[in-house]
Design an enzyme around this catalytic site. Sequence first.
Site, PDB file in Angstrom:
ATOM      1  N   HIS A   1      -4.398  -4.003  -2.507  1.00 11.88           N
ATOM      2  CA  HIS A   1      -4.800  -3.618  -1.150  1.00 11.88           C
ATOM      3  C   HIS A   1      -4.917  -2.111  -0.958  1.00 11.88           C
ATOM      4  O   HIS A   1      -4.896  -1.624   0.177  1.00 11.88           O
ATOM      5  CB  HIS A   1      -3.825  -4.225  -0.126  1.00 11.88           C
ATOM      6  CG  HIS A   1      -3.920  -5.728  -0.080  1.00 11.88           C
ATOM      7  ND1 HIS A   1      -2.976  -6.528   0.515  1.00 11.88           N
ATOM      8  CD2 HIS A   1      -4.865  -6.570  -0.559  1.00 11.88           C
ATOM      9  CE1 HIS A   1      -3.333  -7.806   0.388  1.00 11.88           C
ATOM     10  NE2 HIS A   1      -4.472  -7.854  -0.259  1.00 11.88           N
TER      11      HIS A   1
ATOM     12  N   CYS B   1     -18.396  17.154   5.894  1.00 11.34           N
ATOM     13  CA  CYS B   1     -19.725  16.521   5.829  1.00 11.34           C
ATOM     14  C   CYS B   1     -20.055  15.805   7.144  1.00 11.34           C
ATOM     15  O   CYS B   1     -21.158  15.284   7.314  1.00 11.34           O
ATOM     16  CB  CYS B   1     -19.808  15.544   4.660  1.00 11.34           C
ATOM     17  SG  CYS B   1     -19.061  13.933   4.998  1.00 11.34           S
TER      18      CYS B   1
ATOM     19  N   VAL C   1       0.833  -1.203   0.000  1.00 14.43           N
ATOM     20  CA  VAL C   1       0.000   0.000   0.000  1.00 14.43           C
ATOM     21  C   VAL C   1       0.870   1.256   0.000  1.00 14.43           C
ATOM     22  O   VAL C   1       0.365   2.366   0.132  1.00 14.43           O
ATOM     23  CB  VAL C   1      -0.953  -0.003   1.220  1.00 14.43           C
ATOM     24  CG1 VAL C   1      -1.962  -1.132   1.111  1.00 14.43           C
ATOM     25  CG2 VAL C   1      -0.173  -0.113   2.535  1.00 14.43           C
TER      26      VAL C   1
HETATM   27  P1  NAD Z   1       4.492 -10.606   4.833  1.00 19.55           P
HETATM   28  O1  NAD Z   1       4.994  -9.633   5.845  1.00 19.55           O
HETATM   29  O2  NAD Z   1       3.516 -11.632   5.272  1.00 19.55           O
HETATM   30  O3  NAD Z   1       5.732 -11.371   4.177  1.00 19.55           O
HETATM   31  C1  NAD Z   1       6.872 -10.694   3.729  1.00 19.55           C
HETATM   32  C2  NAD Z   1       7.917 -11.718   3.360  1.00 19.55           C
HETATM   33  O4  NAD Z   1       9.019 -11.020   2.793  1.00 19.55           O
HETATM   34  C3  NAD Z   1       8.466 -12.503   4.572  1.00 19.55           C
HETATM   35  O5  NAD Z   1       8.302 -13.884   4.334  1.00 19.55           O
HETATM   36  C4  NAD Z   1       9.952 -12.094   4.637  1.00 19.55           C
HETATM   37  O6  NAD Z   1      10.793 -13.185   4.952  1.00 19.55           O
HETATM   38  C5  NAD Z   1      10.240 -11.589   3.241  1.00 19.55           C
HETATM   39  N1  NAD Z   1      11.234 -10.511   3.181  1.00 19.55           N
HETATM   40  C6  NAD Z   1      11.298  -9.409   3.966  1.00 19.55           C
HETATM   41  N2  NAD Z   1      12.298  -8.602   3.557  1.00 19.55           N
HETATM   42  C7  NAD Z   1      12.898  -9.241   2.519  1.00 19.55           C
HETATM   43  C8  NAD Z   1      13.994  -8.902   1.679  1.00 19.55           C
HETATM   44  N3  NAD Z   1      14.692  -7.765   1.810  1.00 19.55           N
HETATM   45  N4  NAD Z   1      14.344  -9.779   0.699  1.00 19.55           N
HETATM   46  C9  NAD Z   1      13.663 -10.950   0.546  1.00 19.55           C
HETATM   47  N5  NAD Z   1      12.602 -11.297   1.305  1.00 19.55           N
HETATM   48  C10 NAD Z   1      12.221 -10.447   2.269  1.00 19.55           C
HETATM   49  O7  NAD Z   1       3.930  -9.704   3.633  1.00 19.55           O
HETATM   50  P2  NAD Z   1       2.800  -9.976   2.535  1.00 19.55           P
HETATM   51  O8  NAD Z   1       2.897 -11.357   2.022  1.00 19.55           O
HETATM   52  O9  NAD Z   1       2.877  -8.826   1.609  1.00 19.55           O
HETATM   53  O10 NAD Z   1       1.397  -9.922   3.304  1.00 19.55           O
HETATM   54  C11 NAD Z   1       1.100  -9.098   4.386  1.00 19.55           C
HETATM   55  C12 NAD Z   1       0.194  -7.901   4.134  1.00 19.55           C
HETATM   56  O11 NAD Z   1       0.973  -6.815   4.583  1.00 19.55           O
HETATM   57  C13 NAD Z   1      -0.236  -7.479   2.783  1.00 19.55           C
HETATM   58  O12 NAD Z   1      -1.618  -7.443   2.774  1.00 19.55           O
HETATM   59  C14 NAD Z   1       0.268  -6.006   2.629  1.00 19.55           C
HETATM   60  O13 NAD Z   1      -0.789  -5.188   2.165  1.00 19.55           O
HETATM   61  C15 NAD Z   1       0.598  -5.589   4.013  1.00 19.55           C
HETATM   62  N6  NAD Z   1       1.771  -4.728   4.252  1.00 19.55           N
HETATM   63  C16 NAD Z   1       2.219  -3.868   3.303  1.00 19.55           C
HETATM   64  C17 NAD Z   1       3.330  -3.086   3.558  1.00 19.55           C
HETATM   65  C18 NAD Z   1       3.782  -2.104   2.505  1.00 19.55           C
HETATM   66  O14 NAD Z   1       2.964  -1.597   1.754  1.00 19.55           O
HETATM   67  N7  NAD Z   1       5.072  -1.830   2.410  1.00 19.55           N
HETATM   68  C19 NAD Z   1       4.032  -3.217   4.759  1.00 19.55           C
HETATM   69  C20 NAD Z   1       3.546  -4.109   5.714  1.00 19.55           C
HETATM   70  C21 NAD Z   1       2.407  -4.877   5.451  1.00 19.55           C
END
Ligand code: NAD
Length: 240
Positions: A114, A144, A98
């Site tokens: 999302h 509003c 997001v």
């Molecule tokens: P998640 O947090 O469940 O999984 C993230 C994965 O990325 C983990 O398994 C982790 O090991 C891996 N990871 C983290 N940093 C890494 C890197 N530098 N290199 C390689 N791998 C790495 O996230 P998800 O699957 O996106 O689902 C969670 C929800 O979180 C989503 O709905 C999302 O909208 C929301 N979210 C979004 C943000 C954002 O917009 N940046 C931040 C936090 C959560």
Amino acid sequence: MISEWMDQSNKTVVFTGAGMSTESGLPDFRSALQGMWRNKDPKYYASTYALTHARAEFIQFYRQRITGLLAHRPHVGHHLLAEWERRGRVQGIITQNVDGFHQAAGSLRVASLHGNLNRLFCMGCQATYPAEQFLTDAGIHCQCGGFIRPAVVLFGEALPDHEVRLAEELISGVELLIVLGSSLQVSPANLFPLLAKEQGAKLVIVNWEPTEFDEEADWVVNGKKIGDWLQQVHRELNQK
Ligand code: NAD
């Protein structure tokens, strides 16, 4: 290997999760559970339940997230994906993030499943506002009389139709799908990699730790940072 698959593919799509943006400084959900946000599951705050029944906690949680967002920028990986799209190497991105970093880096075809934390909307009249406004008490009350909330999809809400349609367009006929930084635990977004696989696409998963979908993948990269991996593939593509 991946650069060869990219050469052979007529349609390559990238699917990103929170792990895509950790190298920009934004925590993913996993790191959040390990300390950020007071060890409370972010799925609790980012929910329709909290919006309705725990408004003060909801506001505090999103103020923290918006403050974090405004303090960080896309990293080299976001910029490489945008460059690959300009060069016709990638046809689009489906993201669960997001933060809007893909668009900020210049990616054009992005299905933001999302929603977007950079925008707010009034739950009464639907007027939209910039995210900064959420940081002040005056900024969350619309003229509003409605409550102004972040334009993100909360747990308990449906995905936005137009973003789902774009994601479906991108998945249709895809030959290579590259997943970057997602635990693939959030449904229904996590169905897109499976849809790609069902259509005969090659599936590549690049994630620091294993995911439940690894068995479906044709290639899995664990224990490598996404930014480093993208730069490595970029160098290989440039050598061709
Ligand atoms: P998640 O947090 O469940 O999984 C993230 C994965 O990325 C983990 O398994 C982790 O090991 C891996 N990871 C983290 N940093 C890494 C890197 N530098 N290199 C390689 N791998 C790495 O996230 P998800 O699957 O996106 O689902 C969670 C929800 O979180 C989503 O709905 C999302 O909208 C929301 N979210 C979004 C943000 C954002 O917009 N940046 C931040 C936090 C959560």
